[in-house]
Design a protein around this motif. Sequence first.
Motif, PDB file in Angstrom:
ATOM      1  N   VAL A 139     -11.340  -0.286  -4.464  1.00 56.90           N
ATOM      2  CA  VAL A 139     -10.726   0.963  -4.914  1.00 56.90           C
ATOM      3  C   VAL A 139     -10.635   1.916  -3.729  1.00 56.90           C
ATOM      4  N   ALA A 140      -9.415   2.310  -3.378  1.00 58.80           N
ATOM      5  CA  ALA A 140      -9.225   3.294  -2.302  1.00 58.80           C
ATOM      6  C   ALA A 140      -9.661   4.665  -2.802  1.00 58.80           C
ATOM      7  N   ARG A 141     -10.412   5.397  -1.977  1.00 59.73           N
ATOM      8  CA  ARG A 141     -10.937   6.690  -2.385  1.00 59.73           C
ATOM      9  C   ARG A 141     -10.678   7.735  -1.314  1.00 59.73           C
ATOM     10  N   CYS A 142     -10.533   8.957  -1.775  1.00 60.32           N
ATOM     11  CA  CYS A 142     -10.301  10.079  -0.866  1.00 60.32           C
ATOM     12  C   CYS A 142     -11.545  10.345  -0.037  1.00 60.32           C
ATOM     13  N   GLY A 151     -13.565  12.060  -2.867  1.00 59.92           N
ATOM     14  CA  GLY A 151     -14.099  10.845  -3.466  1.00 59.92           C
ATOM     15  C   GLY A 151     -13.359  10.313  -4.670  1.00 59.92           C
ATOM     16  N   ARG A 152     -12.250  10.908  -5.054  1.00 54.29           N
ATOM     17  CA  ARG A 152     -11.508  10.421  -6.228  1.00 54.29           C
ATOM     18  C   ARG A 152     -10.690   9.186  -5.862  1.00 54.29           C
ATOM     19  N   CYS A 153     -10.296   8.427  -6.874  1.00 61.26           N
ATOM     20  CA  CYS A 153      -9.510   7.220  -6.636  1.00 61.26           C
ATOM     21  C   CYS A 153      -8.070   7.587  -6.244  1.00 61.26           C
ATOM     22  N   ILE A 154      -7.430   6.695  -5.476  1.00 64.39           N
ATOM     23  CA  ILE A 154      -6.058   6.915  -5.003  1.00 64.39           C
ATOM     24  C   ILE A 154      -5.241   5.682  -5.347  1.00 64.39           C
ATOM     25  N   ASP A 155      -4.101   5.881  -6.010  1.00 59.17           N
ATOM     26  CA  ASP A 155      -3.258   4.729  -6.341  1.00 59.17           C
ATOM     27  C   ASP A 155      -2.338   4.405  -5.165  1.00 59.17           C
ATOM     28  N   LEU A 156      -1.632   3.267  -5.274  1.00 56.00           N
ATOM     29  CA  LEU A 156      -0.816   2.782  -4.165  1.00 56.00           C
ATOM     30  C   LEU A 156       0.321   3.741  -3.828  1.00 56.00           C
ATOM     31  N   GLU A 157       0.936   4.353  -4.838  1.00 54.49           N
ATOM     32  CA  GLU A 157       2.038   5.280  -4.593  1.00 54.49           C
ATOM     33  C   GLU A 157       1.553   6.489  -3.797  1.00 54.49           C
ATOM     34  N   GLU A 158       0.385   6.994  -4.155  1.00 52.63           N
ATOM     35  CA  GLU A 158      -0.164   8.145  -3.455  1.00 52.63           C
ATOM     36  C   GLU A 158      -0.567   7.784  -2.025  1.00 52.63           C
ATOM     37  N   LEU A 159      -1.034   6.561  -1.828  1.00 55.05           N
ATOM     38  CA  LEU A 159      -1.394   6.120  -0.483  1.00 55.05           C
ATOM     39  C   LEU A 159      -0.191   6.135   0.447  1.00 55.05           C
ATOM     40  N   GLY A 160       0.971   5.765  -0.079  1.00 53.95           N
ATOM     41  CA  GLY A 160       2.171   5.736   0.741  1.00 53.95           C
ATOM     42  C   GLY A 160       2.680   7.108   1.125  1.00 53.95           C
ATOM     43  N   GLU A 161       2.269   8.140   0.409  1.00 56.93           N
ATOM     44  CA  GLU A 161       2.749   9.495   0.681  1.00 56.93           C
ATOM     45  C   GLU A 161       1.764  10.337   1.478  1.00 56.93           C
ATOM     46  N   THR A 162       0.563   9.846   1.678  1.00 53.82           N
ATOM     47  CA  THR A 162      -0.479  10.658   2.328  1.00 53.82           C
ATOM     48  C   THR A 162      -1.001   9.952   3.584  1.00 53.82           C
TER      49      THR A 162
END
Length: 324
Positions: free
Chosen positions: A244-247, A251-262
């Motif tokens: 699980v990718a986390r900030c 520390g919150r979870c990050i989905d794949l779409e959000e990973l591509g934008e940040t």
Amino acid sequence: MLPTTATASAPPPPPAAGAGTGASASSPGEPHDALLLALGHMRLRDLLACARACRGLRDAVAGDPLLWRRLTVGPPLSHRITDEALLALTDRAGGRLRSLHLLGCPRVSDDGLLRVVQRNPDVTELFVPRCSGLTADGLVKIIQFLHERKGNLSHVRLHGICKMTNHHLDVIKSLICRSSQQDAQALYYSHRVHEVLNTDDSRPIDVDVCPLCRNVRLVFDCTRKDCREVKDSWTRCRGCFFCVARCETCGRCIDLEELGETGLACSDFLCMDCWLKLPKCCTCNRPYCERHSNLKEKLSPSGQFTCQECTAYATSLESLGNSY
């Protein structure tokens, strides 16, 4: 001209014995009492350095078993400590060692650690994260020995021990002092918890079985309120660092779409909320997370900067232009 009652070469009268210093003042050449009291608050590296300062401090450090009841071996000594050196240090506790924290000590082996606990069966805390010289089988044997001798072991830290299986974890849980068993506590991600070799949580065991990959690792809960309130969602985003990718910040979870934008200028991850709050590189519009903020280059008083990748790219273009 000097008065007849005074002489230019006459020294002042010596102070009375004990005047101004108190009767308990240290003898000349001996360490001050306050320094001896401070020994109990020093890290291992500083304690060993004091022992080399003078004979008085050497005797004080070597002759007080209470200074060695709680031993923490961390960087930069971690990579230098061997089985023989560890045994020599723990022997200073006189068999009364209570807490042993070995933070990333690759040269400590199963046999070496077993010899330590055999001489100190009252150990209640055993922290060995990232000690790559230890094995899961060896640790089970060590914890089994402590359980049979005293049964006082209440906290262990096993993060980073290779080939730790569910069976190993179940056996260790059964051997931990029952008085330390607690309800499951949430562990929220931060780089300090994941990378630093010791955690401050009060759980008996730091690792757990990841519900996604089924490996024994640090398992993190999500800090997002929506995930905590929805049971199915909480189950999906609870997992280890690899699942699980986390900030990095919250520390919150990050989905794949959000990973591509940040995207970041470093290798960590950020959620959109934390990403928007950070200053960006003047060239690529990517920020550094707080942990890597020291990597900024060409930092201006107004806060504008260039990331290392953009600086290197600009330098290569300049070199290429000069070659023609």
